[in-house]
Enzyme design. Structure first.
Site, PDB file in Angstrom:
ATOM      1  N   GLY A  47       0.826  -1.209   0.000  1.00  0.00           N
ATOM      2  CA  GLY A  47       0.000   0.000   0.000  1.00  0.00           C
ATOM      3  C   GLY A  47       0.859   1.258   0.000  1.00  0.00           C
ATOM      4  O   GLY A  47       0.602   2.197   0.744  1.00  0.00           O
ATOM      5  N   ALA A 139      -5.358   0.135   2.800  1.00  0.00           N
ATOM      6  CA  ALA A 139      -6.711   0.577   3.169  1.00  0.00           C
ATOM      7  C   ALA A 139      -7.586   0.184   1.995  1.00  0.00           C
ATOM      8  O   ALA A 139      -7.360   0.623   0.862  1.00  0.00           O
ATOM      9  CB  ALA A 139      -6.751   2.077   3.387  1.00  0.00           C
ATOM     10  N   TYR A 224      -5.418   3.438  14.010  1.00  0.00           N
ATOM     11  CA  TYR A 224      -5.901   4.742  14.456  1.00  0.00           C
ATOM     12  C   TYR A 224      -6.688   4.550  15.740  1.00  0.00           C
ATOM     13  O   TYR A 224      -7.464   3.605  15.853  1.00  0.00           O
ATOM     14  CB  TYR A 224      -6.770   5.421  13.371  1.00  0.00           C
ATOM     15  CG  TYR A 224      -7.218   6.783  13.806  1.00  0.00           C
ATOM     16  CD1 TYR A 224      -6.297   7.823  13.956  1.00  0.00           C
ATOM     17  CD2 TYR A 224      -8.548   7.036  14.144  1.00  0.00           C
ATOM     18  CE1 TYR A 224      -6.694   9.069  14.406  1.00  0.00           C
ATOM     19  CE2 TYR A 224      -8.947   8.290  14.590  1.00  0.00           C
ATOM     20  CZ  TYR A 224      -8.001   9.301  14.720  1.00  0.00           C
ATOM     21  OH  TYR A 224      -8.392  10.536  15.187  1.00  0.00           O
ATOM     22  N   TYR A 234     -15.560   5.419  14.981  1.00  0.00           N
ATOM     23  CA  TYR A 234     -14.320   4.749  14.588  1.00  0.00           C
ATOM     24  C   TYR A 234     -13.915   3.622  15.542  1.00  0.00           C
ATOM     25  O   TYR A 234     -14.139   2.453  15.270  1.00  0.00           O
ATOM     26  CB  TYR A 234     -13.172   5.763  14.411  1.00  0.00           C
ATOM     27  CG  TYR A 234     -12.036   5.132  13.666  1.00  0.00           C
ATOM     28  CD1 TYR A 234     -11.911   5.292  12.289  1.00  0.00           C
ATOM     29  CD2 TYR A 234     -11.108   4.303  14.316  1.00  0.00           C
ATOM     30  CE1 TYR A 234     -10.907   4.662  11.589  1.00  0.00           C
ATOM     31  CE2 TYR A 234     -10.099   3.668  13.622  1.00  0.00           C
ATOM     32  CZ  TYR A 234      -9.995   3.853  12.261  1.00  0.00           C
ATOM     33  OH  TYR A 234      -9.007   3.217  11.564  1.00  0.00           O
TER      34      TYR A 234
HETATM   35  P1  NAD Z   1      -4.810   5.277   1.272  1.00  0.00           P
HETATM   36  O1  NAD Z   1      -6.150   4.994   0.714  1.00  0.00           O
HETATM   37  O2  NAD Z   1      -4.191   6.598   0.989  1.00  0.00           O
HETATM   38  O3  NAD Z   1      -3.775   4.151   0.733  1.00  0.00           O
HETATM   39  C1  NAD Z   1      -4.138   2.810   0.686  1.00  0.00           C
HETATM   40  C2  NAD Z   1      -3.111   2.012  -0.079  1.00  0.00           C
HETATM   41  O4  NAD Z   1      -3.567   0.643  -0.133  1.00  0.00           O
HETATM   42  C3  NAD Z   1      -2.915   2.442  -1.532  1.00  0.00           C
HETATM   43  O5  NAD Z   1      -1.557   2.344  -1.856  1.00  0.00           O
HETATM   44  C4  NAD Z   1      -3.707   1.416  -2.342  1.00  0.00           C
HETATM   45  O6  NAD Z   1      -3.240   1.208  -3.660  1.00  0.00           O
HETATM   46  C5  NAD Z   1      -3.433   0.184  -1.471  1.00  0.00           C
HETATM   47  N1  NAD Z   1      -4.405  -0.894  -1.704  1.00  0.00           N
HETATM   48  C6  NAD Z   1      -5.737  -0.919  -1.449  1.00  0.00           C
HETATM   49  N2  NAD Z   1      -6.261  -2.122  -1.784  1.00  0.00           N
HETATM   50  C7  NAD Z   1      -5.224  -2.870  -2.259  1.00  0.00           C
HETATM   51  C8  NAD Z   1      -5.119  -4.184  -2.757  1.00  0.00           C
HETATM   52  N3  NAD Z   1      -6.169  -5.018  -2.827  1.00  0.00           N
HETATM   53  N4  NAD Z   1      -3.907  -4.606  -3.181  1.00  0.00           N
HETATM   54  C9  NAD Z   1      -2.819  -3.789  -3.134  1.00  0.00           C
HETATM   55  N5  NAD Z   1      -2.864  -2.544  -2.639  1.00  0.00           N
HETATM   56  C10 NAD Z   1      -4.051  -2.083  -2.219  1.00  0.00           C
HETATM   57  O7  NAD Z   1      -4.894   4.951   2.824  1.00  0.00           O
HETATM   58  P2  NAD Z   1      -4.254   5.633   4.130  1.00  0.00           P
HETATM   59  O8  NAD Z   1      -5.204   6.618   4.666  1.00  0.00           O
HETATM   60  O9  NAD Z   1      -2.841   6.016   3.888  1.00  0.00           O
HETATM   61  O10 NAD Z   1      -4.305   4.394   5.139  1.00  0.00           O
HETATM   62  C11 NAD Z   1      -3.234   3.472   5.263  1.00  0.00           C
HETATM   63  C12 NAD Z   1      -3.275   2.840   6.646  1.00  0.00           C
HETATM   64  O11 NAD Z   1      -3.090   3.867   7.636  1.00  0.00           O
HETATM   65  C13 NAD Z   1      -4.629   2.177   6.975  1.00  0.00           C
HETATM   66  O12 NAD Z   1      -4.390   1.032   7.736  1.00  0.00           O
HETATM   67  C14 NAD Z   1      -5.325   3.235   7.814  1.00  0.00           C
HETATM   68  O13 NAD Z   1      -6.297   2.706   8.676  1.00  0.00           O
HETATM   69  C15 NAD Z   1      -4.137   3.782   8.595  1.00  0.00           C
HETATM   70  N6  NAD Z   1      -4.375   5.108   9.199  1.00  0.00           N
HETATM   71  C16 NAD Z   1      -4.917   6.115   8.462  1.00  0.00           C
HETATM   72  C17 NAD Z   1      -5.178   7.337   9.080  1.00  0.00           C
HETATM   73  C18 NAD Z   1      -5.784   8.472   8.288  1.00  0.00           C
HETATM   74  O14 NAD Z   1      -6.152   9.480   8.902  1.00  0.00           O
HETATM   75  N7  NAD Z   1      -5.899   8.353   6.988  1.00  0.00           N
HETATM   76  C19 NAD Z   1      -4.852   7.528  10.427  1.00  0.00           C
HETATM   77  C20 NAD Z   1      -4.263   6.485  11.132  1.00  0.00           C
HETATM   78  C21 NAD Z   1      -4.030   5.270  10.510  1.00  0.00           C
END
Ligand code: NAD
Length: 400
Positions: A47, A139, A224, A234
């Site tokens: 990801g 995600a 999170y 959440y």
């Molecule tokens: P994002 O949507 O920006 O990135 C998700 C990534 O997952 C992308 O690179 C996408 O291509 C990849 N992906 C999705 N499905 C896929 C699949 N089937 N195969 C391969 N790749 C796949 O998400 P984000 O907000 O950066 O979240 C990433 C992590 O961080 C998650 O676990 C999320 O819960 C956690 N997080 C996010 C936040 C926030 O505020 N956004 C806060 C804390 C933690």
């Protein structure tokens, strides 16, 4: 192709290649100004094309001089479709990282499949030897079981009561009330299947079985936690259940990795940011706007790439690790500070349709949301033709 923002149900349905390049370049430039640190040599990011995974990749590639492999699920431009922001982020990363000596490879396809895992392992064997760090930053709204062909979907729901949250409509700029209904048992199970720890565990198992994990190997996933104003939707909702599962998985893997590799399986709680995933979650847009506003005023605002740089430099490979009683790395300590939480909460009650855009936090949140898809950059002429074919022609990647 002329590309202007297209938004449906608060989701961007297109992206601008040159704006995405600008987004990646800004993160690279930010990292070039930071002191370097001793970190992992070979990193696999599941990801790594957007949000926290991309920020992790950039911080380690630039500030720790790491080689990286990124597995992401992104679409190239086709016909009238511009291609996804993550696709263009990958293209931009490869373009601007070229002049460093390190190796960076992209795999496009489904990270949940064991075929993808095998292909990545073959590549690691051929080109990297051993892996020092695996970052699990997936995600996704759905996961296919490749053995049965069944697709299961994650949901953003509460657990046992209706929850009313506010959200921000990106097109009309109005605050809207949204009621989230309780999930069924099946919906909870499906969300845990998609966003919990089982696929992370599967990746580590296959890499371990293939003997490509280095001594002192580490793996980390992002959780999170959040505070009182987001907990019903959440942490105490379906996504919270999935995160609990992710955290339990880390504990199980940690013992095994410690024994075998003197390694670690870590969980880091990251701060709430504007990413593709966060806008899906009711209450989050208003919370993040109010949080940003408060953090900017209190002088503790960090960009996404600075946040991940601090994680790896200080808390994963440095000696400033902040752990809570469940052994989670609390990179989110500034967000969770009582003063920040109280002020954010106060602000959430003050924000309404007529004043929301006066707040710096809302402006930054909305700008980041557009920037994520390559829009609202002053230097880019959004009336100009973009030759997406030419821009993507040299992108070196493996698609499965
Ligand atoms: P994002 O949507 O920006 O990135 C998700 C990534 O997952 C992308 O690179 C996408 O291509 C990849 N992906 C999705 N499905 C896929 C699949 N089937 N195969 C391969 N790749 C796949 O998400 P984000 O907000 O950066 O979240 C990433 C992590 O961080 C998650 O676990 C999320 O819960 C956690 N997080 C996010 C936040 C926030 O505020 N956004 C806060 C804390 C933690």
């Amino acid at each position: 192709m002329i590309i202007k923002p297209s938004i449906r149900n608060n989701l961007f349905t297109n992206s601008h290649p040159l704006g995405c390049e600008k987004n990646v370049l800004n993160q690279i430039e930010t990292m070039k100004k930071k002191p370097t640190f001793e970190g992992p040599k070979n990193v696999l990011i599941i990801g790594g094309s957007s949000g926290y995974g991309l920020a992790s990749r950039i911080s380690l590639a630039i500030a720790a001089n790491a080689n990286t492999i990124n597995v992401s699920f992104e679409s190239a431009p086709k016909g009238k479709r511009s291609g996804t922001a993550g696709f263009w982020n990958n293209v931009a990363f490869q373009k601007h990282i070229k002049n460093t000596k390190n190796k960076h490879k992209d795999f496009l396809g489904d990270a949940f499949s064991s075929e993808m895992k095998s292909h990545v392992i073959d590549y690691v064997n051929k080109e990297f030897g051993k892996i020092d760090l695996v970052i699990y930053s997936l995600a996704s709204g759905a996961r296919k079981n490749h053995e049965t062909g069944e697709v299961r979907y994650s949901s953003i729901k509460s657990l046992d009561k209706d929850v009313v949250g506010k959200t921000l409509d990106v097109i009309t700029n109005k605050i809207e009330e949204l009621t989230v209904t309780p999930a069924t048992e099946q919906e909870i199970k499906d969300t845990v299947y998609v966003m919990g720890g089982s696929d992370w565990k599967e990746w580590i198992k296959q890499l371990d079985d293939a003997n490509v994990l280095n001594n002192n190997f580490k793996t980390i996933a992002y959780t999170y936690i959040g505070g009182e104003t987001t907990k019903d939707i959440y942490r105490e909702g379906t996504l919270g259940k999935a995160k609990e599962d992710l955290e339990i998985t880390a504990k199980q893997m940690n013992n095994e990795l410690q024994e075998k590799y003197n390694g670690e399986a870590l969980i880091s709680s990251s701060k709430a940011v504007a990413t593709k995933a966060s806008i899906y979650i009711p209450q989050m847009p208003i919370y993040v706007a109010a949080l940003y506003d408060t953090m900017i005023k209190e002088n503790v605002f960090e960009s996404i790439v600075e946040h991940k740089y601090r994680l790896f430099k200080d808390m994963v490979y440095g000696n400033k690790r902040l752990l809570d009683s469940s052994n989670r790395i609390r990179l989110d300590h500034q967000e969770m500070d009582d003063n920040i939480q109280n002020k954010t909460k106060e602000l959430m009650y003050q924000i309404n349709d007529s004043n929301i855009h006066e707040y710096k936090g809302t402006q930054v949140f909305l700008e980041e949301l557009y920037n994520l898809n390559g829009f609202r950059y002053d230097e880019i002429d959004y009336d100009a033709e973009v030759n997406v074919k030419e821009l993507s022609a040299k992108y070196d990647h493996i698609r499965l």
